[in-house]
Design a protein around this motif. Structure first.
Motif, PDB file in Angstrom:
ATOM      1  N   ASN A  12      -0.483   9.905   1.433  1.00 12.29           N
ATOM      2  CA  ASN A  12      -0.170   9.485   2.799  1.00 12.29           C
ATOM      3  C   ASN A  12       0.096   7.994   2.800  1.00 12.29           C
ATOM      4  O   ASN A  12       0.084   7.348   1.749  1.00 12.29           O
ATOM      5  CB  ASN A  12      -1.308   9.855   3.763  1.00 12.29           C
ATOM      6  CG  ASN A  12      -2.635   9.230   3.367  1.00 12.29           C
ATOM      7  OD1 ASN A  12      -2.739   8.020   3.170  1.00 12.29           O
ATOM      8  ND2 ASN A  12      -3.668  10.062   3.241  1.00 12.29           N
ATOM      9  N   GLU A  13       0.330   7.437   3.988  1.00  9.52           N
ATOM     10  CA  GLU A  13       0.718   6.028   4.074  1.00  9.52           C
ATOM     11  C   GLU A  13      -0.381   5.072   3.658  1.00  9.52           C
ATOM     12  O   GLU A  13      -0.129   3.887   3.434  1.00  9.52           O
ATOM     13  CB  GLU A  13       1.176   5.693   5.508  1.00  9.52           C
ATOM     14  CG  GLU A  13       0.079   5.732   6.559  1.00  9.52           C
ATOM     15  CD  GLU A  13      -0.091   7.082   7.224  1.00  9.52           C
ATOM     16  OE1 GLU A  13      -0.435   7.122   8.416  1.00  9.52           O
ATOM     17  OE2 GLU A  13       0.124   8.107   6.545  1.00  9.52           O
ATOM     18  N   ASP A  14      -1.626   5.564   3.520  1.00  7.31           N
ATOM     19  CA  ASP A  14      -2.743   4.682   3.206  1.00  7.31           C
ATOM     20  C   ASP A  14      -3.201   4.750   1.754  1.00  7.31           C
ATOM     21  O   ASP A  14      -3.995   3.911   1.335  1.00  7.31           O
ATOM     22  CB  ASP A  14      -3.941   5.002   4.113  1.00  7.31           C
ATOM     23  CG  ASP A  14      -3.674   4.635   5.562  1.00  7.31           C
ATOM     24  OD1 ASP A  14      -3.056   3.573   5.786  1.00  7.31           O
ATOM     25  OD2 ASP A  14      -4.059   5.404   6.457  1.00  7.31           O
ATOM     26  N   ASN A  15      -2.758   5.732   0.994  1.00  6.49           N
ATOM     27  CA  ASN A  15      -3.321   5.859  -0.357  1.00  6.49           C
ATOM     28  C   ASN A  15      -2.309   5.704  -1.490  1.00  6.49           C
ATOM     29  O   ASN A  15      -2.675   5.855  -2.646  1.00  6.49           O
ATOM     30  CB  ASN A  15      -4.101   7.175  -0.508  1.00  6.49           C
ATOM     31  CG  ASN A  15      -3.264   8.417  -0.300  1.00  6.49           C
ATOM     32  OD1 ASN A  15      -2.059   8.405  -0.497  1.00  6.49           O
ATOM     33  ND2 ASN A  15      -3.914   9.514   0.104  1.00  6.49           N
ATOM     34  N   VAL A  16      -1.059   5.415  -1.190  1.00  8.97           N
ATOM     35  CA  VAL A  16      -0.128   5.028  -2.255  1.00  8.97           C
ATOM     36  C   VAL A  16      -0.126   3.492  -2.273  1.00  8.97           C
ATOM     37  O   VAL A  16       0.727   2.829  -1.712  1.00  8.97           O
ATOM     38  CB  VAL A  16       1.283   5.625  -2.043  1.00  8.97           C
ATOM     39  CG1 VAL A  16       1.259   7.102  -2.321  1.00  8.97           C
ATOM     40  CG2 VAL A  16       1.815   5.383  -0.648  1.00  8.97           C
ATOM     41  N   LYS A  17      -1.137   2.964  -2.925  1.00  9.23           N
ATOM     42  CA  LYS A  17      -1.491   1.557  -2.762  1.00  9.23           C
ATOM     43  C   LYS A  17      -0.524   0.608  -3.473  1.00  9.23           C
ATOM     44  O   LYS A  17      -0.030   0.899  -4.541  1.00  9.23           O
ATOM     45  CB  LYS A  17      -2.909   1.309  -3.272  1.00  9.23           C
ATOM     46  CG  LYS A  17      -3.980   2.154  -2.571  1.00  9.23           C
ATOM     47  CD  LYS A  17      -3.955   1.985  -1.064  1.00  9.23           C
ATOM     48  CE  LYS A  17      -4.246   0.580  -0.608  1.00  9.23           C
ATOM     49  NZ  LYS A  17      -4.196   0.446   0.875  1.00  9.23           N
ATOM     50  N   ASN A  18      -0.348  -0.559  -2.822  1.00  6.06           N
ATOM     51  CA  ASN A  18       0.455  -1.648  -3.394  1.00  6.06           C
ATOM     52  C   ASN A  18       1.887  -1.240  -3.700  1.00  6.06           C
ATOM     53  O   ASN A  18       2.473  -1.694  -4.685  1.00  6.06           O
ATOM     54  CB  ASN A  18      -0.213  -2.225  -4.647  1.00  6.06           C
ATOM     55  CG  ASN A  18      -1.391  -3.108  -4.296  1.00  6.06           C
ATOM     56  OD1 ASN A  18      -2.530  -2.713  -4.470  1.00  6.06           O
ATOM     57  ND2 ASN A  18      -1.127  -4.299  -3.786  1.00  6.06           N
ATOM     58  N   THR A  19       2.441  -0.400  -2.848  1.00  6.51           N
ATOM     59  CA  THR A  19       3.851  -0.023  -3.014  1.00  6.51           C
ATOM     60  C   THR A  19       4.722  -0.822  -2.043  1.00  6.51           C
ATOM     61  O   THR A  19       5.604  -0.267  -1.379  1.00  6.51           O
ATOM     62  CB  THR A  19       4.039   1.486  -2.795  1.00  6.51           C
ATOM     63  OG1 THR A  19       3.467   1.865  -1.527  1.00  6.51           O
ATOM     64  CG2 THR A  19       3.374   2.289  -3.901  1.00  6.51           C
ATOM     65  N   ASP A  20       4.472  -2.122  -1.928  1.00  7.71           N
ATOM     66  CA  ASP A  20       5.285  -2.990  -1.071  1.00  7.71           C
ATOM     67  C   ASP A  20       6.773  -2.735  -1.338  1.00  7.71           C
ATOM     68  O   ASP A  20       7.183  -2.548  -2.484  1.00  7.71           O
ATOM     69  CB  ASP A  20       5.017  -4.456  -1.358  1.00  7.71           C
ATOM     70  CG  ASP A  20       3.586  -4.880  -1.049  1.00  7.71           C
ATOM     71  OD1 ASP A  20       2.711  -4.003  -0.944  1.00  7.71           O
ATOM     72  OD2 ASP A  20       3.350  -6.092  -0.919  1.00  7.71           O
ATOM     73  N   ALA A  21       7.564  -2.774  -0.271  1.00  5.82           N
ATOM     74  CA  ALA A  21       9.003  -2.614  -0.451  1.00  5.82           C
ATOM     75  C   ALA A  21       9.637  -3.889  -1.009  1.00  5.82           C
ATOM     76  O   ALA A  21      10.292  -3.867  -2.050  1.00  5.82           O
ATOM     77  CB  ALA A  21       9.667  -2.220   0.862  1.00  5.82           C
TER      78      ALA A  21
END
Length: 700
Positions: free
Chosen positions: A408-417
């Motif tokens: 979800n949007e909270d647990n795919v960490k450090n995937t800044d665009a």
């Protein structure tokens, strides 16, 4: 120190009293209209602009005549409708301590890099001398003028954008196979040469290889872990999927996609390399790997796992497993862990770098990290992480993290665009003409980030959508210059030097400045953007381990709905340890928001830096902000945290009042006399994400 109040509780006011403050009369004197004004009779309609005269010209795809080489996808690699490769494309191997075959895991890197290298050599042969001559002449003029801190080192990117510095052939094009079946490439890290465009055609996806050995940075810096001994893991331990340094007029573009597959199991082509398993054991230690031996079962892991277990039958971690373990579990426990995951793209020192129309999915860490770029353009790009490809595995249970939680949007960490920032300092480097070659003459780079445009993009990711990093300042100490200044050397083909406009933002932390602001950030223009379901919309964040001055940031014509924190301005972002030189204190001032509508419930945070925070000698740096026609559709659904702020309100109905105890000074008054329909039109601001691989579907 903070107030955290709903509309009916703000600063201890009763609902009846607050209703008077937010009266239709506006409370701004005897004239009930003094608190409200509108710029035009017809409000701006967010999300519908197709042409903007304040922007430079839209980039264009190369023509067929400008292509150095065209590479066809193999018919062996046909992606599924959800955007994923089927498991037979590059299958994992069963059993622990078993190596995969390199040719299976990485079939296309060599031929793509060879084509890029050949194209780079051709570009250098055709225009390298002209670029070198222009740089030498500009450098001589600057020395002769003896102008201190001119902020240009060598020839400007604006000059180099002229046709005479571009080769007649400069693009490597990836296309579907001649049969129309094959539509995917699998590759390890690629080096983008100066002057070369990587063109990924419509329908084609470039997939990252899953072999960790391809990204490993060296003999003593290890990729694919959360912790090595006492040293935290770092993405700097890994090579990016696409990297480039010392570039002129390079690009990645096309209507295809790049997928880093951070959701997929990591594999290795070296059976001794330590792999962390989802039961948190490891296959080996780095100490044993260095001698091509295996550590005994029960030996403590040195990659963030528990103990070596050669008999473990569970799968290896994915990149996102490592990110979650390092950032949320280990770092939350010890404060000293992170993940060593590869980034999708890293670029350092460039003049004119363009990303155009490409789709970026599922990065293992940050998607795009450009540092020290003069002329960075991101136009019509789609970033969606996680995409629909991430939600399937053999068990059919949504491909969860090792914890069992679905992405979800909270647990795919450090995937800044996008994390644009300045580089470390002035540089004189030879241009990169290929993976192992450079130009004959050196090129001058001043290290600044300037002439930046983000326009017409769609961004949905698990961390920052756009985060401007003010961490490095190439200027000499004491020069008075700051790290990121939108007014620095602004080009004549645009109104502003740093523009973020006409973008649609979905999941993620919105448009941010920080966390690193120690070198300073100023003169940023953000307008005509929508935020739909984002965790944050507009944010400036820092702390006094990496704070600095942020000013002249202007936001105009913004629509936000269903955002957790529509407005978040705080100098207390983290409690990181101070540098040895002492605190770096945040100072946010001259921040302006014009014409914004907030729909749904949301939290709002307006915090400056309180005097003596952390020590008696620390100054007061209140947040200085003007809010003009900033409107909540439901003011009583706003929850406000505020302290140490000087706020000027006009036509704004947010529950903000002066509070001496919390050092809040409000000039003007909140008013319900404002008419949202006359301020901004958000009726067409929100659209489905325009891709067939969107997890939520699409109507495009």
């Amino acid at each position: 120190m903070h107030s955290h109040k709903t509309l009916g509780q703000l600063a201890g006011l009763s609902l009846a009293t607050l209703s008077l403050v937010l009266s239709a009369c506006g409370g701004g004197g005897d004239n009930p209209t003094t608190a409200v004004s509108y710029d035009t009779a017809k409000p701006f309609q967010v999300g519908t602009t197709s042409f903007d005269p304040d922007l430079p010209a839209e980039p264009t795809l190369p023509t067929s005549a400008q292509v150095c080489a065209t590479l066809e996808a193999s018919d062996k690699y046909v992606k599924r409708p959800d955007g994923a490769l089927p498991p037979e494309a590059d299958p994992s191997v069963s059993g622990n301590r078993v190596a995969i075959t390199p040719a299976v895991a990485n079939p296309d890197q060599a031929r793509i890099q060879a084509a890029l290298d050949a194209c780079g050599a051709g570009v250098d042969s055709e225009v390298g001398a002209a670029i070198a001559s222009a740089d030498a002449a500009a450098t001589a003029d600057q020395k002769a003028a003896a102008v201190a801190n001119k902020n240009i080192s060598g020839v400007s990117g604006e000059e180099l954008a002229k046709p005479k510095y571009k080769a007649s052939k400069f693009a490597v094009r990836l296309v579907v196979s001649s049969t129309g079946a094959g539509n995917a490439f699998i590759s390890g890290p690629l080096t983008l040469p100066s002057g070369v465009t990587l063109w990924i055609d419509k329908g084609v996806t470039l997939f990252a290889s899953r072999d960790v050995m391809l990204y490993n940075g060296g003999a003593t810096t290890y990729c694919g872990n959360t912790q090595v001994g006492a040293k935290a893991g770092s993405s700097g331990n890994c090579k990016p999927l696409i990297g480039g340094s010392n570039l002129v007029n390079s690009a990645v573009m096309g209507d295809g996609a790049i997928d880093s597959r951070a959701y997929a199991e990591i594999v290795t082509s070296n059976r001794f390399y330590p792999m962390m398993k989802v039961d948190l054991t490891c296959s080996n230690t780095y100490a044993a790997y260095a001698t091509s031996t295996f550590a005994a079962d029960g030996t403590p892991c040195d990659n963030g796992g528990t103990v070596v277990d050669s008999k473990s039958t569970v799968r290896n971690m994915t990149w996102w497993d490592l990110a979650y373990l390092g950032n949320m579990v280990e770092n939350g426990t010890t404060g000293a862990a992170s993940q060593s995951n590869f980034r999708m793209m890293v670029f350092n020192y460039a003049k004119n770098l363009t990303l155009y129309r490409i789709t970026l999915n599922n990065s293992a860490n940050f998607h795009v990290v450009p540092s020290g770029i003069d002329g960075f353009t991101v136009w019509g790009v789609k970033v969606q992480t996680p995409s629909r490809a991430a939600f399937a595995n053999p068990a059919g249970n949504g491909n969860p993290l090792y914890t069992g939680e679905t992405f979800n949007e909270d647990n795919v960490k450090n995937t800044d665009a996008f994390d644009p920032g300045s580089a470390g300092g002035l540089a004189s480097n030879k241009l990169t003409t290929g993976s192992t070659t450079t130009s004959a003459a050196a090129m001058s780079f001043d290290g600044y980030l300037k002439n930046v445009v983000f326009a017409y993009n769609f961004i949905s990711t698990g961390d920052d959508d756009i985060a401007i990093k003010g961490s490095q300042n190439p200027s000499p100490k004491g020069s008075g210059l700051i790290g990121v200044d939108g007014d620095r050397d602004a080009r004549s083909d645009r109104k502003y030097g740093f523009i973020i406009a006409h973008n649609h933002i979905y999941w993620g932390h919105g448009i941010s400045v920080g966390s690193e602001t120690n070198a300073g950030v100023a003169n940023i223009h953000v307008y005509d953007n929508s935020f739909d379901g984002a965790e944050e919309a507009l944010r400036i964040k820092s702390d006094y381990a990496r704070g600095g001055e942020v000013y002249n940031v202007t936001y105009t014509n913004i629509c936000a709905r269903n955002t957790l924190n529509a407005l978040l301005f705080t100098p207390y972002y983290s409690t990181k340890a101070l540098p040895s030189s002492g605190p770096l204190i945040p100072n946010f001032h001259d921040i302006t928001i014009n014409n914004m509508l907030i729909e749904g419930s949301s939290k709002l945070r307006f915090e400056g830096f309180q005097a003596n925070t952390g020590g008696l000698s620390n100054p007061a740096n209140p947040l200085v902000m003007a809010l003009n026609n900033v409107i909540a559709a439901k003011p009583d659904a706003m929850s406000v945290t505020a302290s140490d702020a000087k706020l000027t309100l006009k036509g704004t109905n947010l529950p903000l009042v002066s509070d001496a105890d919390r050092r809040i000074e409000v000039t003007g008054q909140a008013t319900q006399a404002v008419d949202a329909s006359k301020v901004i039109d958000c009726s067409k601001a929100y659209v489905d994400f325009p891709t067939l691989t969107s997890p939520g579907g699409t109507s495009w």
